[in-house]
Design an enzyme around this catalytic site. Structure first.
Site, PDB file in Angstrom:
ATOM      1  N   HIS A 330       0.805  -1.217   0.000  1.00  0.00           N
ATOM      2  CA  HIS A 330       0.000   0.000   0.000  1.00  0.00           C
ATOM      3  C   HIS A 330       0.839   1.269   0.000  1.00  0.00           C
ATOM      4  CE1 HIS A 330      -3.428  -2.641   0.957  1.00  0.00           C
ATOM      5  NE2 HIS A 330      -4.153  -1.656   0.492  1.00  0.00           N
ATOM      6  N   GLY A 331       2.071   1.202   0.459  1.00  0.00           N
ATOM      7  CA  GLY A 331       2.876   2.411   0.422  1.00  0.00           C
ATOM      8  C   GLY A 331       4.241   2.236   1.046  1.00  0.00           C
TER       9      GLY A 331
END
Length: 475
Positions: A330-331
């Protein structure tokens, strides 16, 4: 370009649909492939070469793997080469600066305590290509399936390019496995009823995005502008709920629009959400949230590691690996790692004993989700760890010994006056009730009028509003 934009709805989409349906059936993949590349280039022309390179390299390596069934070492070589390229590109653009930042932090510690003068490493500052996390997972699953022998390689590079670049799900999913649509890539039938259903689904997704996600975002934005250290605990909780609804209706709306567009083009794109806030446990929540991502990790990481087949300790280990990778997917930031590991702990606890409690008392499980999930989304949203800690101390004042009534005790009252009705609508539309009513009455003329109203009201808000990003574009 985003689906909830006037340029897409009134320019790109009508022109594309006209070209698509006047194209002879045997050439429609070419039209879709070309149209998808134009769609991507309109949003990010700089990195169009990356996705074209991915199509070319993976098409060649997929065929190479299939050509040597009796030469395992050569098959393995081509497979490793494909994985190194696909995930290597993802790492370079998404994680290089994150790695270098942490190296620089270590260098700073060494310099401080050892008195050395080691220079820091310069960052690359590479822009993240749109959709790279999504299309990397899609093409990687295609190569893995060929290597396993469960999928034959696609000989037409146009067909493979259509699969990878299909604009309804190119930028933010759902993540579509090749076997799910391989038959539709070869032959698909589009009826007037399919096209109508696709339009209706698109309208519902557009309304979810524009009328719910974009509007509830205003409260979360106000809190960010005010400053986390200046809000009361009740307002902090309202903000956590606001962001929870924003990210749900943002991504749910996008997924519905993708499914609707796919239906209009003759494709059955898989469901990506199933009322996750109605879940009764964290495990249940992740069976309902971003379903295609969960299926990818289950199929290609969790099960190959052994799943839950080799005893509890190894199951816990496998869960740890999956959730650490889910957080990083996700990041490239420590808050995402923390977010993923928090879910690992919660799901592990449910495996150990909490799951039995929630199965016996579903009400307790629902209450658990209502309180817990907004906290996880706060961790997901705030990338700056000191600011994150500040917000957590507003949610839970006992963390720093403060009283919940110290900071702006009336701020939540004004927030409820401004956003109370919107909160009620978000609660309602996050339950299965509206979907059940729609399925029952979707051919009713009144339903069509309501959907037309939702569509044109969404257009009105798009005209007058400046806030219209998709949250998942940055992942």
């Amino acid at each position: 370009m985003v689906f909830s934009s006037l340029n897409f709805i009134f320019r790109f989409l009508p022109v594309f649909l006209i070209l698509y349906f006047i194209t002879p059936v045997r050439y429609r993949n070419l039209t879709l492939f070309g149209g998808s590349l134009i769609f991507y280039a309109l949003g990010e022309p700089v990195y169009i070469f990356l996705i074209l390179l991915s199509v070319y390299i993976n098409h060649h390596l997929g065929l190479s793997i299939a050509r040597c069934p009796r030469r395992p070492r050569k098959r393995q070589f081509y497979f490793v080469l494909a994985m190194l390229y696909d995930f290597g590109m993802l790492f370079v653009f998404k994680y290089t600066d994150f790695l270098l930042e942490n190296i620089n932090s270590l260098i700073g510690i060494v310099n401080r305590y050892a008195g050395t003068g080691l220079p820091s490493v310069p960052l690359l500052h590479l822009a993240l290509p749109l959709g790279i996390s999504f299309y990397t997972f899609q093409i990687a699953s295609y190569i893995i399936d060929i290597y396993r022998g469960t999928q034959k390689p696609e000989r037409s590079i146009v067909t493979l390019g259509t699969y990878l670049c299909m604009f309804p799900q190119l930028i933010a999913g759902p993540i579509v496995m090749y076997p799910d649509i391989s038959a539709q890539l070869k032959k698909r039938h589009i009826s007037l009823e399919d096209f109508e259903d696709g339009l209706k689904t698109f309208a519902i997704g557009l309304g979810s995005k524009v009328l719910l996600a974009n509007r509830i975002f205003l409260l979360w934005n106000e809190i960010q502008v005010t400053g986390f250290d200046s809000i009361s605990t009740p307002l902090a909780w309202l903000g956590a709920f606001a962001y929870s609804f924003q990210i749900f209706f943002d991504f749910y709306g996008y997924s519905l629009m993708a499914i609707g567009l796919g239906r209009m083009l003759g494709f059955c794109i898989p469901e990506n959400f199933r009322f996750p806030y109605a879940a009764s446990s964290v495990s249940d929540f992740w069976r309902r949230w971003h379903i295609t991502l969960g299926a990818w990790f289950r199929t290609y990481i969790y099960i190959p590691l052994g799943g839950n087949r080799n005893g509890l300790p190894r199951t816990i280990r496998n869960l740890f690996v999956v959730w650490a990778l889910t957080g990083l997917w996700h990041g490239a930031s420590w808050n995402f790692v923390l977010w993923g590991l928090l879910f690992f702990v919660l799901i592990a606890l449910e495996k150990l004993f909490l799951g039995k409690v929630f199965r016996k008392c579903r009400f307790l499980g629902h209450l658990y989700i209502i309180v817990l999930i907004p906290v996880t989304w706060v961790i997901f949203s705030i990338t700056d760890l000191p600011y994150l800690w500040t917000y957590l101390t507003r949610l839970f004042p006992f963390l720093n010994g403060s009283s919940m009534w110290v900071f702006g005790t009336q701020d939540y009252v004004y927030a409820l006056k401004d956003f109370g009705l919107l909160f009620a609508l978000c609660v309602l539309f996050s339950t299965p009730l509206p979907a059940k009513l729609y399925r029952k009455h979707k051919k009713n003329p009144l339903t069509i009028l309501i959907l037309l109203g939702i569509f044109w009201l969404s257009i009105y808000y798009l005209v007058i509003s400046v806030n219209n990003p998709f949250l998942y574009f940055r992942f």
